[in-house]
Design a protein around this motif. Structure first.
Motif, PDB file in Angstrom:
ATOM      1  N   PHE A  24     -14.627 -56.581 -13.401  1.00 16.10           N
ATOM      2  CA  PHE A  24     -13.270 -56.920 -13.395  1.00 16.10           C
ATOM      3  C   PHE A  24     -12.327 -55.667 -13.857  1.00 16.10           C
ATOM      4  O   PHE A  24     -11.611 -55.161 -13.135  1.00 16.10           O
ATOM      5  CB  PHE A  24     -12.918 -58.101 -14.527  1.00 16.10           C
ATOM      6  CG  PHE A  24     -11.529 -58.334 -14.848  1.00 16.10           C
ATOM      7  CD1 PHE A  24     -10.817 -58.959 -13.568  1.00 16.10           C
ATOM      8  CD2 PHE A  24     -10.901 -58.118 -15.847  1.00 16.10           C
ATOM      9  CE1 PHE A  24      -9.712 -59.204 -13.671  1.00 16.10           C
ATOM     10  CE2 PHE A  24      -9.578 -58.587 -15.960  1.00 16.10           C
ATOM     11  CZ  PHE A  24      -8.971 -59.277 -15.006  1.00 16.10           C
ATOM     12  N   THR A  25     -12.982 -54.970 -14.685  1.00 13.98           N
ATOM     13  CA  THR A  25     -12.184 -53.705 -15.332  1.00 13.98           C
ATOM     14  C   THR A  25     -12.333 -52.492 -14.183  1.00 13.98           C
ATOM     15  O   THR A  25     -11.369 -51.538 -14.182  1.00 13.98           O
ATOM     16  CB  THR A  25     -12.629 -53.232 -16.806  1.00 13.98           C
ATOM     17  OG1 THR A  25     -14.271 -53.134 -16.700  1.00 13.98           O
ATOM     18  CG2 THR A  25     -12.191 -54.234 -17.550  1.00 13.98           C
ATOM     19  N   GLU A  26     -13.429 -52.490 -13.570  1.00 18.47           N
ATOM     20  CA  GLU A  26     -13.712 -51.450 -12.641  1.00 18.47           C
ATOM     21  C   GLU A  26     -13.477 -51.699 -11.251  1.00 18.47           C
ATOM     22  O   GLU A  26     -12.923 -50.585 -10.177  1.00 18.47           O
ATOM     23  CB  GLU A  26     -15.149 -50.792 -12.604  1.00 18.47           C
ATOM     24  CG  GLU A  26     -15.304 -50.180 -14.188  1.00 18.47           C
ATOM     25  CD  GLU A  26     -16.912 -49.995 -14.115  1.00 18.47           C
ATOM     26  OE1 GLU A  26     -17.834 -50.354 -13.231  1.00 18.47           O
ATOM     27  OE2 GLU A  26     -17.306 -49.919 -15.282  1.00 18.47           O
ATOM     28  N   GLY A  27     -13.291 -52.961 -10.977  1.00 17.79           N
ATOM     29  CA  GLY A  27     -13.040 -53.212  -9.523  1.00 17.79           C
ATOM     30  C   GLY A  27     -13.961 -52.988  -8.623  1.00 17.79           C
ATOM     31  O   GLY A  27     -13.899 -52.727  -7.511  1.00 17.79           O
ATOM     32  N   THR A  28     -15.129 -53.471  -8.959  1.00 20.69           N
ATOM     33  CA  THR A  28     -16.612 -53.207  -8.106  1.00 20.69           C
ATOM     34  C   THR A  28     -17.168 -54.684  -7.777  1.00 20.69           C
ATOM     35  O   THR A  28     -17.405 -55.150  -8.756  1.00 20.69           O
ATOM     36  CB  THR A  28     -17.512 -52.264  -8.714  1.00 20.69           C
ATOM     37  OG1 THR A  28     -17.910 -52.712 -10.035  1.00 20.69           O
ATOM     38  CG2 THR A  28     -16.992 -50.901  -8.978  1.00 20.69           C
ATOM     39  N   ILE A  29     -17.185 -54.724  -6.605  1.00 27.49           N
ATOM     40  CA  ILE A  29     -17.743 -56.299  -6.440  1.00 27.49           C
ATOM     41  C   ILE A  29     -19.336 -55.906  -5.530  1.00 27.49           C
ATOM     42  O   ILE A  29     -19.426 -54.926  -4.722  1.00 27.49           O
ATOM     43  CB  ILE A  29     -17.108 -56.850  -5.240  1.00 27.49           C
ATOM     44  CG1 ILE A  29     -15.632 -57.243  -5.847  1.00 27.49           C
ATOM     45  CG2 ILE A  29     -17.736 -57.896  -4.730  1.00 27.49           C
ATOM     46  CD1 ILE A  29     -14.723 -57.902  -4.900  1.00 27.49           C
TER      47      ILE A  29
END
Ligand SMILES: [Zn+2]
Length: 172
Positions: free
Chosen positions: A106-111
């Motif tokens: 969530f905090t880094e925006g990596t999926i």
């Protein structure tokens, strides 16, 4: 459906230091870009460095993570259709995962989507993506989260499909 902060545009916190002379340092901490600058540095110059460091950090993050065209395209299509194109992420890609189908930081925006999901039908893969995209808005699995996930009309069927496979649909 507001995010705390756009992962592509982290809030910047400038920390002036009397010990610093000329050099500037930056680090990403809990989604905030902290910029250590000499206390004597003028405000305009601080703003300039904030921008330079922000880009440098993002470039480094982009290089260090795998991205997959197919996933990126499908995610962008889902973003347009169900989120009015408002979602932003730093990276999306397949990764080796033993016990999960996907994860979203969530905090880094990596999926990340499990590599074995690459062989699933598109409509099931889209469900996995919807799940992780919804996590860009809600980090937990509360009611609001499921409302987002279920905007995708095949969510229920996809959960059944995954359930019928060897592995249960575990996702973070
Ligand atoms: Zn989840």
């Amino acid at each position: 459906m507001q995010q705390d902060s756009n992962p592509l545009d982290p809030p910047v916190r400038v920390i002036p230091s009397r010990r610093r002379r000329r050099t500037v340092a930056a680090r990403l901490r809990s989604g905030v870009l902290e910029l250590m600058v000499p206390a004597s540095m003028p405000l305009a110059e601080r703003a300039h460095w904030a921008e330079v460091m922000r880009r440098r950090l993002l470039n480094r993050a982009h290089r260090s993570v795998p991205s997959d065209e197919r996933l990126a395209e499908r995610a962008q299509r889902l973003n347009k259709r169900y989120f009015d194109g408002r979602l932003r992420w730093l990276s999306i890609g397949f990764a080796e995962m033993q016990h999960q189908w996907g994860s979203c930081t969530f905090t880094e925006g990596t999926i990340r989507i499990a590599k074995r999901a690459a062989s699933l039908p598109d409509w099931v893969l889209d469900y996995l993506l919807m799940h992780e995209l919804a996590h860009l808005v809600h980090s937990d699995h509360a009611t609001g989260f499921h409302d987002l996930e279920d905007m995708y009309p095949l969510s229920e069927r996809a959960r059944g499909y995954l359930m019928a496979l060897d592995r249960p649909p575990v996702m973070e």
